[in-house]
Design a protein around this motif. Structure first.
Motif, mmCIF file in Angstrom:
data_model
loop_
_atom_site.group_PDB
_atom_site.id
_atom_site.type_symbol
_atom_site.label_atom_id
_atom_site.label_comp_id
_atom_site.label_asym_id
_atom_site.label_seq_id
_atom_site.Cartn_x
_atom_site.Cartn_y
_atom_site.Cartn_z
ATOM 1 N N GLY A 70 0.746 -1.474 0.004
ATOM 2 C CA GLY A 70 0.146 -0.015 -0.010
ATOM 3 C C GLY A 70 0.958 1.532 -0.150
ATOM 4 N N SER A 73 2.772 2.552 -6.211
ATOM 5 C CA SER A 73 2.294 3.736 -7.314
ATOM 6 C C SER A 73 2.795 3.084 -8.351
ATOM 7 C CB SER A 73 2.080 5.207 -7.820
ATOM 8 O OG SER A 73 3.338 5.196 -8.490
ATOM 9 N N PHE A 168 -2.533 -1.006 -3.822
ATOM 10 C CA PHE A 168 -3.866 -0.931 -3.282
ATOM 11 C C PHE A 168 -4.502 -0.921 -4.956
ATOM 12 C CE2 PHE A 168 -2.844 1.223 0.974
ATOM 13 C CZ PHE A 168 -2.740 0.150 1.595
ATOM 14 N N GLN A 172 -10.486 0.545 -2.412
ATOM 15 C CA GLN A 172 -8.765 0.211 -0.766
ATOM 16 C C GLN A 172 -8.508 1.241 -0.472
ATOM 17 O OE1 GLN A 172 -6.726 -2.725 -1.962
ATOM 18 N NE2 GLN A 172 -6.086 -4.103 -0.013
ATOM 19 N N VAL A 173 -8.935 2.568 -1.387
ATOM 20 C CA VAL A 173 -8.064 4.183 -1.919
ATOM 21 C C VAL A 173 -9.443 4.672 -1.110
ATOM 22 C CG1 VAL A 173 -7.004 5.980 -2.490
ATOM 23 C CG2 VAL A 173 -6.222 2.738 -2.328
ATOM 24 N N ARG A 178 -4.271 8.045 -2.141
ATOM 25 C CA ARG A 178 -2.857 6.914 -1.861
ATOM 26 C C ARG A 178 -2.884 6.498 -3.302
ATOM 27 N NH1 ARG A 178 -2.180 3.407 2.809
ATOM 28 N NH2 ARG A 178 0.151 3.772 2.100
ATOM 29 N N SER A 180 -3.106 3.560 -6.706
ATOM 30 C CA SER A 180 -4.233 2.718 -7.252
ATOM 31 C C SER A 180 -3.581 2.102 -8.166
ATOM 32 C CB SER A 180 -5.426 2.712 -5.882
ATOM 33 O OG SER A 180 -5.961 3.100 -7.018
#
Length: 200
Positions: A70, A73, A168, A172-173, A178, A180
């Protein structure tokens, strides 16, 4: 050739782990080479026991473990596993790691046998962000990466092995704050990486 590809189950309160979701969607064969898929528990030592049992059963030529990173990128093949574990987050057994060496008689670190630079190039060539990583952390991902390398040295000398971290999933973001990556992109990138490893 036979390639064992593993992915972790959800951990840390998450309902999904992109590692196993992406592994499940990999093709069953890549360029005529069999892909064996295995879900592993996010639990120190138990994860390695599960993988070892599968290695003994299937006798693969290559093992590629996939895990979630996590905050990253890009898809990141790992260069080295270190003989150290630590962290405050409990694994799926509810226990945190016993800080210190993973194997008392093991090397301080083991380099992967996979062609990680070429794998990064192959992933980028299919339009997916990728880079080499020099740290798999000190949690269960690095633990499993190290343990498979330790097994290779002590029991399976003909095995090639390595670890790939993936970002991620978008769901999940929260609020997109963040990084993903879509599941389809993960599968495309992993497939390209595995193909490159096979033909190295």
């Amino acid at each position: 050739m036979k390639i064992l590809v593993t992915g972790f189950d959800p951990f840390g309160g998450e309902k999904v782990n992109p590692a196993i979701e992406a592994v499940k969607k990999l093709p069953d064969a890549i360029d005529g080479n069999e892909i064996i898929k295995l879900e592993v528990p996010t639990i120190f030592y138990q994860s390695a026991q599960v993988v070892k049992a599968k290695i003994e059963q299937e006798k693969p030529d290559m093992v590629i473990n996939v895990g979630q990173a996590g905050g990253r990128s890009a898809i990141t093949p790992e260069r080295i596993a270190i003989n150290f574990q630590a962290g405050s987050t409990p694994d799926n057994s509810g226990k945190g790691p016993k800080e210190g060496k993973i194997e008392t008689d093991g090397a301080d670190g083991y380099f992967t046998q996979l062609p990680i630079k070429q794998m990064v190039t192959a992933i980028r060539q299919v339009g997916i962000p990728a880079m080499v990583s020099n740290s798999a952390g000190t949690y269960v991902c690095n633990h499993l990466f190290y343990e498979v390398q330790y097994m290779r040295v002590h029991e399976f000398p003909d095995l090639k092995a390595g670890f790939i971290h993936i970002p991620f999933l978008p769901n999940q973001v929260k609020n997109g704050r963040r990084p993903s990556m879509s599941l389809n992109d993960m599968v495309t990138g992993l497939t390209a990486a595995i193909k490159e490893a096979i033909h190295d």
